[in-house]
Design a protein around this motif. Structure first.
Motif, mmCIF file in Angstrom:
data_model
loop_
_atom_site.group_PDB
_atom_site.id
_atom_site.type_symbol
_atom_site.label_atom_id
_atom_site.label_comp_id
_atom_site.label_asym_id
_atom_site.label_seq_id
_atom_site.Cartn_x
_atom_site.Cartn_y
_atom_site.Cartn_z
ATOM 1 N N ARG A 177 -53.398 33.756 -23.300
ATOM 2 C CA ARG A 177 -53.308 32.846 -22.426
ATOM 3 C C ARG A 177 -54.548 32.555 -21.617
ATOM 4 N NH1 ARG A 177 -47.865 32.910 -20.709
ATOM 5 N NH2 ARG A 177 -46.457 34.399 -21.607
ATOM 6 N N GLU A 230 -53.161 31.172 -16.257
ATOM 7 C CA GLU A 230 -51.837 31.173 -16.981
ATOM 8 C C GLU A 230 -51.184 32.654 -16.908
ATOM 9 O OE1 GLU A 230 -52.317 27.698 -20.487
ATOM 10 O OE2 GLU A 230 -52.535 29.783 -21.013
ATOM 11 N N TRP A 231 -51.962 33.525 -16.263
ATOM 12 C CA TRP A 231 -51.319 34.853 -16.086
ATOM 13 C C TRP A 231 -51.727 35.716 -14.888
ATOM 14 C CZ3 TRP A 231 -54.716 39.149 -15.783
ATOM 15 C CH2 TRP A 231 -56.262 38.995 -16.053
ATOM 16 N N ARG A 281 -44.989 33.133 -16.918
ATOM 17 C CA ARG A 281 -46.246 33.876 -17.330
ATOM 18 C C ARG A 281 -46.263 35.340 -17.809
ATOM 19 N NH1 ARG A 281 -49.006 33.460 -11.126
ATOM 20 N NH2 ARG A 281 -46.869 34.109 -10.891
#
Length: 636
Positions: free
Chosen positions: A327, A331-332, A273
């Motif tokens: 993202r 996803e982060w 990530r």
């Protein structure tokens, strides 16, 4: 097995600095260094591989035999493997064979600190040192004046592989050839600086150099390292600065590169990530790891120190600053305060800028940063990132959107051009018309301009004239200065044949003269980053699509009045308010015949009249050509 003699260039102090992320000249220690021990000539090798249980140097001096020359690991848990190999020397080709302690994985890597790399598609490193004798002492002593924030700073962006090719031989021009032809051209065009798209070694031509595998090696595509130094030297001898594109934001997954270097996520962040760039299919540096910070900051210092670069344009800063860059949700991971900012990357950028300006106070770092992130070009001691300048991406988008509109519709979009002045002085902005604006179906800059042929070229002349008189510095990509018709093609030379045609020759002459105007008129550069250097005369005449403004320097006598007419309708008696009484002389006209304009709309030197206009006590009637810009200065 051949002997590897225990030897080290590292002191305990070096190791402590390296581990703490504060060693900024690692290139003097790591890599391959030709030396002599007890009368024996050879090469000292040093590489960082903390997860390795064996590192050997393989190369043409041992028939690429694994285990023939095993390096010794240091006792201090630094993860550094080193040793002296007799018989190796300048020109020896080599790699590191690394046996990882993680599942006994083996990697075969180029040297991260190599000064020279094999010509692609080959991927090995080459032992190298050069004894180039610089001849740019005059420039280096006075370059603080040339690189200052209150100096003219007009940049020509170049991709060395496509600026000009030797077509008959189907090859790139060499650094040495560029030292002749490119330098001569840039000087003739009156640009103050050249910016080179990445010249650090890279494996894949379509990446344009932005996927770096050899951070300390000028690409072998164009010649030897000392030949690149010659190019820099020649630029300096002709009073031209050089800025290098620098890519600390990501690196490719090529097997010989930095990725998974010793079988572990060494240079990249282990969390995908934070460590993988989905758009570019590349790896992201671990900015929180001290040794990685030392590597990157040492690399920045290296190009300024060893190659006399005058600045670094730092690529893709926005992708470094934000954890959610490109993202989706999930996803982060937010930072420790719940925000989207990458605190480790911010800290790294501040440290990098502090180190650069401490060592080289006469250079500039320039951020390619596309968001509204605050204080990018403000000092670190007040919370800024410490860059010297930042690209003004908002100006670029708004301006190109405006100019692609048919003039009849521009009256409804006056704010597209006036809006930039609401934030123009929040940063030290550079106005970019870069390579990114002439690829991927965006058309060339000329290709965006509406109208018939004459109007397209008049629009382009007007765009550049507006750009050069707008506050800030500027950068123009190769080919745009003569109105390249087609999009940029990195695989081919620019369309130099277009200069046989008057419209293109006119654009080139215009840019040359705009550079001269910018360099010669203090009002255009002395306060280019300050609100004191700009004043609107009138930004509200949307009906005529006319903009009028004043650029100011340290002295009132240097004031320049600028008028832009964004339609094909000439304004023959256009009244503007003036800051004071006096005689005004036309010093620039984008409609000149010299530039393929009509030449029919010139202004004679005129005295102002004591008739109030635009909230000023004095005024003047001027002629503004169709799709044209005129600039005036008070006559002594």
């Amino acid at each position: 097995m051949a002997e590897v003699i225990p030897y080290s260039l590292f002191t305990d102090f070096d190791i402590n600095l390296f581990k703490s992320g504060k060693h900024y000249r690692l290139y003097e220690k790591f890599g391959s260094h030709i030396t002599t021990i007890d009368g024996v000539e050879g090469v000292y090798f040093a590489v960082w591989a903390p997860s390795a249980k064996m590192v050997s140097v393989i190369g043409d001096f041992n028939f690429w035999t694994e285990g023939e020359h095993k390096l010794n690991v240091r006792w201090d848990s630094s993860g550094i493997w080193e040793g002296f190999i007799p018989g190796a020397g300048k020109g020896s080709v080599y790699k590191y064979k690394i046996l990882s302690s993680i599942n006994d994985l083996k990697t075969e890597k180029a040297d991260p600190y190599a000064r020279r790399a094999e010509h692609n598609p080959k991927t090995a490193s080459i032992v190298w040192d050069d004894t180039y004798k610089w001849k740019d002492e005059k420039w280096m002593k006075k370059r603080k004046k040339h690189n200052a924030l209150d100096a003219p700073y007009s940049v020509y962006e170049v991709h060395l592989g496509s600026w000009k090719r030797k077509v008959e031989e189907n090859r790139f021009m060499s650094y040495t050839e560029m030292a002749d032809e490119l330098v001569k051209y840039v000087k003739d065009m009156n640009f103050t600086h050249v910016e080179l798209m990445p010249i650090m070694e890279f494996p894949y031509d379509p990446s344009w150099g932005y996927q770096v595998t050899g951070y300390f090696a000028p690409t072998s595509r164009f010649g030897y390292p000392e030949e690149f130094k010659l190019l820099v030297d020649k630029l300096h001898q002709n009073d031209i600065g050089i800025i290098l594109d620098w890519v600390p934001s990501h690196f490719p997954e090529d097997v010989h590169g930095l990725g998974f270097f010793d079988g572990s996520a060494l240079y990249e962040h282990p969390d995908k990530r934070k460590g993988y760039h989905q758009d570019w299919k590349s790896l992201i540096f671990n900015y929180g790891r001290n040794e990685v910070k030392s590597f990157l900051i040492s690399n920045a210092i290296f190009w300024l120190d060893q190659f006399h670069a005058d600045g670094l344009r730092v690529d893709a800063v926005a992708s470094m600053l934000f954890l959610d860059y490109s993202r989706e949700d999930g996803e982060w991971e937010p930072n420790m305060f719940g925000g989207r900012e990458n605190l480790e990357a911010m800290s790294f950028l501040r440290e990098m800028n502090e180190a650069v300006y401490l060592a080289f106070p006469d250079v500039q770092t320039i951020a390619e940063e596309s968001t509204a992130f605050p204080m990018v070009s403000k000092p670190t001691d007040i919370g800024g990132l410490g860059f010297g300048m930042k690209w003004m991406m908002g100006w670029m988008h708004d301006t190109l959107d405006y100019f692609k509109k048919e003039p009849i519709y521009r009256q409804y979009h006056q704010n597209d051009l006036t809006f930039s002045m609401t934030y123009a002085f929040t940063e030290n902005f550079m106005l970019p018309l870069s390579h990114d604006e002439v690829v991927y179906g965006k058309c060339s800059i000329l290709g965006r301009m509406p109208g018939d042929e004459w109007q397209r070229f008049a629009n382009l002349r007007l765009l550049y004239s507006y750009m050069f008189t707008h506050p800030g510095t500027n950068i123009l990509f190769q080919g745009s200065e003569f109105g390249q018709s087609e999009e940029w093609n990195f695989q081919a030379s620019l369309d130099w044949h277009l200069l046989q045609y008057e419209p293109h020759k006119g654009i080139q002459a215009l840019v040359k003269d705009l550079n001269t105007l910018y360099k010669n008129e203090p009002a255009l550069y002395q306060k280019q980053f300050s609100g004191e250097g700009f004043e609107w005369i009138d930004y509200g005449d949307s009906q005529n699509s006319v903009f009028t403004y004043i650029r100011k320097g340290e002295n009132k006598k240097d004031d320049i009045l600028v008028a832009c007419n964004m339609t094909p309708n000439p304004q023959k008696n256009y009244k503007i308010g003036t800051p004071r009484k006096g005689k005004l002389k036309e010093i620039f006209n984008s409609d000149s015949k010299k530039y393929f304009g009509t030449g029919n709309y010139k202004n004679k030197t005129k005295s102002t009249k004591a008739k109030p206009w635009n909230y000023r006590d004095n005024s003047l009637d001027i002629i503004i050509p169709p799709l044209g810009m005129v600039a005036f200065k008070y006559s002594e």
